[in-house]
Write a protein that holds these residues in place. Structure first.
Motif: not given
Length: 287
Positions: A115-120, A257-261
């Motif tokens: 899971h990748q979520t950009p956050q301020e 951004r990496q789609p797999r572990e």
């Protein structure tokens, strides 16, 4: 029936001795509940249970957790996060899973599943990350010494200058090293624990990374999710097993951004070999 509840001094100070006594006597505590950390059933009449008081801007919610998952404590969250946690907890069907109070005046991967979520960053983190920076946060499992560990990988989307600096350099890693994070040249083992920092996992979701308050008192958010970040069951189970999360941080352009572990691990290994990775082990839930 009396309950096997742990009520910390900090929680007692917020809810009062009378309410603490009612909880311990079983008058206002649930029998069965879903643990606010691991989300599996618990029974306060048969196993040690921790009281966890989440304090928002206007409301405070007393939730329950296995004592083996979380200690009894007070955790400050935003009102939006608090209400989201209430909805998540309340939707489980457990018996009376939380108690609400007015807020006190002094509040405070499993490859395909990365899971990748950009956050301020939150205002409290301004001493580390400028306001315009956005942090990419990735959750995944990292294999170290034959064992899977829950990890968070943090990478800003732009260089981070030191507060007050007029230069265009990137001080993201030096600032974190000053806070106690360890530089890595390889992922050979579990990094040391950084006391005072922690990861808030509530209602089975990732809410925040906490750091010590510069003024003392309760920890404050260094990074805070706009919406609680979903994690996999495997990640959550590993976090509850180890009672800590490994946080890796790298400057912009080091991880991507990496789609797999497996690709995430390759990126971490490369960043470490290039001297662009720091890490620490952060305990769960602000302790």
């Amino acid at each position: 029936m009396p309950r096997m509840l742990d009520v910390s001094d900090e929680v007692r100070a917020e809810i009062g001795d009378e309410e603490a006594a009612r909880l311990l006597a079983g008058e206002s505590a649930p029998g069965s509940y879903d643990c606010t950390s691991c989300r599996t059933p618990g029974d306060s009449a048969q196993e040690r249970t921790s009281t966890v008081l989440f304090i928002g801007d206007e409301t405070a919610v007393l939730a329950f957790a296995h004592a083996t998952c979380l200690p009894s404590q007070v955790v400050q969250v935003t009102e939006e996060q608090l209400q989201g946690a209430v909805r998540a907890i309340g939707g489980t069907g457990a018996e009376s899973p939380q108690q609400q109070y007015p807020s006190p005046q002094h509040p405070q991967q499993q490859y395909e599943a990365v899971h990748q979520t950009p956050q301020e960053p939150q205002p409290q983190a301004a001493n580390l990350v400028p306001e315009q920076a956005v942090l990419g946060v990735t959750s995944g499992l990292v294999l170290l010494q034959g064992e899977l560990h829950p990890a968070l990988v943090v990478e800003p989307t732009a260089p981070v200058a030191r507060p007050g600096s007029l230069g265009s350099g990137d001080d993201f890693l030096p600032l974190l090293i000053e806070q106690g994070f360890m530089p890595l040249t390889e992922l050979a083992g579990v990094p040391p624990v950084l006391h005072g920092w922690s990861v808030l996992l509530a209602a089975g979701q990732l809410h925040a990374v906490l750091q010590p308050s510069p003024n003392g008192g309760r920890p404050v958010a260094w990074w805070q999710a706009h919406q609680p970040l979903q994690v996999t069951d495997g990640w959550r189970a590993a976090a509850n097993k180890h009672q800590q999360v490994l946080m890796f941080a790298a400057p912009v352009g080091s991880i991507g951004r990496q789609p797999r572990e497996d690709l995430l691990r390759d990126a971490l290994d490369k960043a470490a070999a290039n001297g662009k990775l720091v890490a620490s082990a952060l305990p769960l839930a602000g302790i």
